[in-house]
Design a protein around this motif. Structure first.
Motif, mmCIF file in Angstrom:
data_model
loop_
_atom_site.group_PDB
_atom_site.id
_atom_site.type_symbol
_atom_site.label_atom_id
_atom_site.label_comp_id
_atom_site.label_asym_id
_atom_site.label_seq_id
_atom_site.Cartn_x
_atom_site.Cartn_y
_atom_site.Cartn_z
ATOM 1 N N VAL A 1 -9.591 1.803 -10.172
ATOM 2 C CA VAL A 1 -8.479 0.924 -10.564
ATOM 3 C C VAL A 1 -7.166 1.696 -10.474
ATOM 4 C CG1 VAL A 1 -7.422 -0.292 -12.524
ATOM 5 C CG2 VAL A 1 -9.841 -0.649 -11.990
ATOM 6 N N GLY A 2 -7.160 2.933 -10.980
ATOM 7 C CA GLY A 2 -5.958 3.759 -10.931
ATOM 8 C C GLY A 2 -5.532 4.068 -9.503
ATOM 9 N N GLU A 3 -6.512 4.401 -8.648
ATOM 10 C CA GLU A 3 -6.189 4.716 -7.253
ATOM 11 C C GLU A 3 -5.636 3.489 -6.529
ATOM 12 O OE1 GLU A 3 -9.740 6.445 -5.622
ATOM 13 O OE2 GLU A 3 -9.641 8.149 -7.012
ATOM 14 N N TYR A 4 -6.211 2.321 -6.813
ATOM 15 C CA TYR A 4 -5.721 1.092 -6.188
ATOM 16 C C TYR A 4 -4.301 0.787 -6.657
ATOM 17 C CZ TYR A 4 -5.706 -3.758 -4.504
ATOM 18 O OH TYR A 4 -5.402 -4.934 -3.863
ATOM 19 N N GLY A 5 -4.070 0.949 -7.954
ATOM 20 C CA GLY A 5 -2.721 0.738 -8.486
ATOM 21 C C GLY A 5 -1.710 1.684 -7.865
ATOM 22 N N ASP A 6 -2.090 2.956 -7.739
ATOM 23 C CA ASP A 6 -1.191 3.933 -7.115
ATOM 24 C C ASP A 6 -0.896 3.549 -5.658
ATOM 25 O OD1 ASP A 6 -1.188 5.349 -9.473
ATOM 26 O OD2 ASP A 6 -2.593 6.904 -8.763
ATOM 27 N N ALA A 7 -1.938 3.097 -4.938
ATOM 28 C CA ALA A 7 -1.747 2.705 -3.532
ATOM 29 C C ALA A 7 -0.832 1.488 -3.425
ATOM 30 C CB ALA A 7 -3.101 2.414 -2.879
ATOM 31 N N LEU A 8 -0.971 0.537 -4.337
ATOM 32 C CA LEU A 8 -0.091 -0.635 -4.335
ATOM 33 C C LEU A 8 1.345 -0.240 -4.667
ATOM 34 C CD1 LEU A 8 -2.299 -3.376 -6.039
ATOM 35 C CD2 LEU A 8 -1.737 -3.146 -3.603
ATOM 36 N N ASP A 9 1.490 0.678 -5.613
ATOM 37 C CA ASP A 9 2.836 1.164 -5.928
ATOM 38 C C ASP A 9 3.475 1.787 -4.694
ATOM 39 O OD1 ASP A 9 2.588 0.340 -8.532
ATOM 40 O OD2 ASP A 9 2.163 2.342 -9.343
ATOM 41 N N GLU A 10 2.709 2.573 -3.987
ATOM 42 C CA GLU A 10 3.209 3.236 -2.768
ATOM 43 C C GLU A 10 3.584 2.198 -1.714
ATOM 44 O OE1 GLU A 10 4.277 6.469 -0.477
ATOM 45 O OE2 GLU A 10 3.499 6.584 -2.513
ATOM 46 N N LEU A 11 2.802 1.124 -1.629
ATOM 47 C CA LEU A 11 3.041 0.091 -0.619
ATOM 48 C C LEU A 11 4.248 -0.783 -0.959
ATOM 49 C CD1 LEU A 11 2.120 -1.447 1.935
ATOM 50 C CD2 LEU A 11 0.613 -2.789 0.447
ATOM 51 N N PHE A 12 4.371 -1.189 -2.210
ATOM 52 C CA PHE A 12 5.375 -2.187 -2.562
ATOM 53 C C PHE A 12 6.615 -1.660 -3.267
ATOM 54 C CE2 PHE A 12 1.457 -4.809 -2.288
ATOM 55 C CZ PHE A 12 1.856 -5.580 -1.201
ATOM 56 N N ASP A 13 6.581 -0.435 -3.743
ATOM 57 C CA ASP A 13 7.772 0.086 -4.418
ATOM 58 C C ASP A 13 8.904 0.236 -3.422
ATOM 59 O OD1 ASP A 13 6.835 0.157 -6.943
ATOM 60 O OD2 ASP A 13 6.500 2.314 -7.028
#
Length: 184
Positions: free
Chosen positions: A50-62
């Motif tokens: 869950v944490g890795e997915y959240g980090d990847a989404l942050d990287e994608l959409f931030d």
């Protein structure tokens, strides 16, 4: 963004990994046959995914952050004062208390701060903390030069006992101070 964007690829891979571990987690829960160690391992891996997915989404959409104005960070200075005392008349010290820590606590409360805070125009006094440790050796400046971890000298040593703590917090508002007083 194109599908070949590394951030999107990373987010997709992290999402797929999350789906796989989620499926494994559901299967373990549904079967009821897994050991406690296996369930804990799957649960731990699920939260990591869950944490890795959240980090990847942050990287994608931030979105890139706007550069902030050049404002100096507030500088905080901590001043620690320690005095070692030898009790020369334990009976007198303990006359109206329930132990040395309590006696020192009452003395501080009766006489005000153990060490007055610095009163300097360029410093705003913050919160204070007083601890009383029993046992142990007196501390000298040279001890910091020889210590493996100098900060450990400021903590309760294994041969000491923490007998009293006085917290003197500074609050942002009267309401915050009153709320803290109710929690005590």
């Amino acid at each position: 963004m194109s599908s070949t964007d590394p951030a999107r690829t990373s987010a997709i891979q992290a999402g797929e990994a999350l789906l796989a571990i989620l499926r494994r987690h559901i299967d373990v829960v549904a079967s009821g046959n897994g050991s406690e160690d296996e369930a804990e391992d799957v649960d731990r891996r699920l939260w990591e995914a869950v944490g890795e997915y959240g980090d990847a989404l942050d990287e994608l959409f931030d979105e890139p952050e706007e550069p902030e104005e050049d404002v100096a960070d507030e500088l905080t200075v901590t001043v620690r004062t320690r005095y070692d005392y030898t009790v020369v008349d334990e009976k007198a010290l303990m006359q109206s208390s329930e132990g040395i820590g309590a006696a020192i606590g009452r003395l501080i409360e009766r006489h005000g701060k153990a060490v007055p805070a610095l009163e300097v125009d360029s410093l705003e006094t913050g919160s204070g903390l007083v601890t009383v440790h029993l046992g142990g050796e007196p501390l000298a400046a040279a001890d910091f030069d020889t210590a493996e971890e100098p900060t450990d000298l400021l903590l309760v040593a294994p041969e000491e006992r923490l007998a009293f703590v006085l917290d003197e917090p500074v609050y942002e508002s009267r309401a915050e101070a009153e709320a803290a007083a109710k929690r005590r």
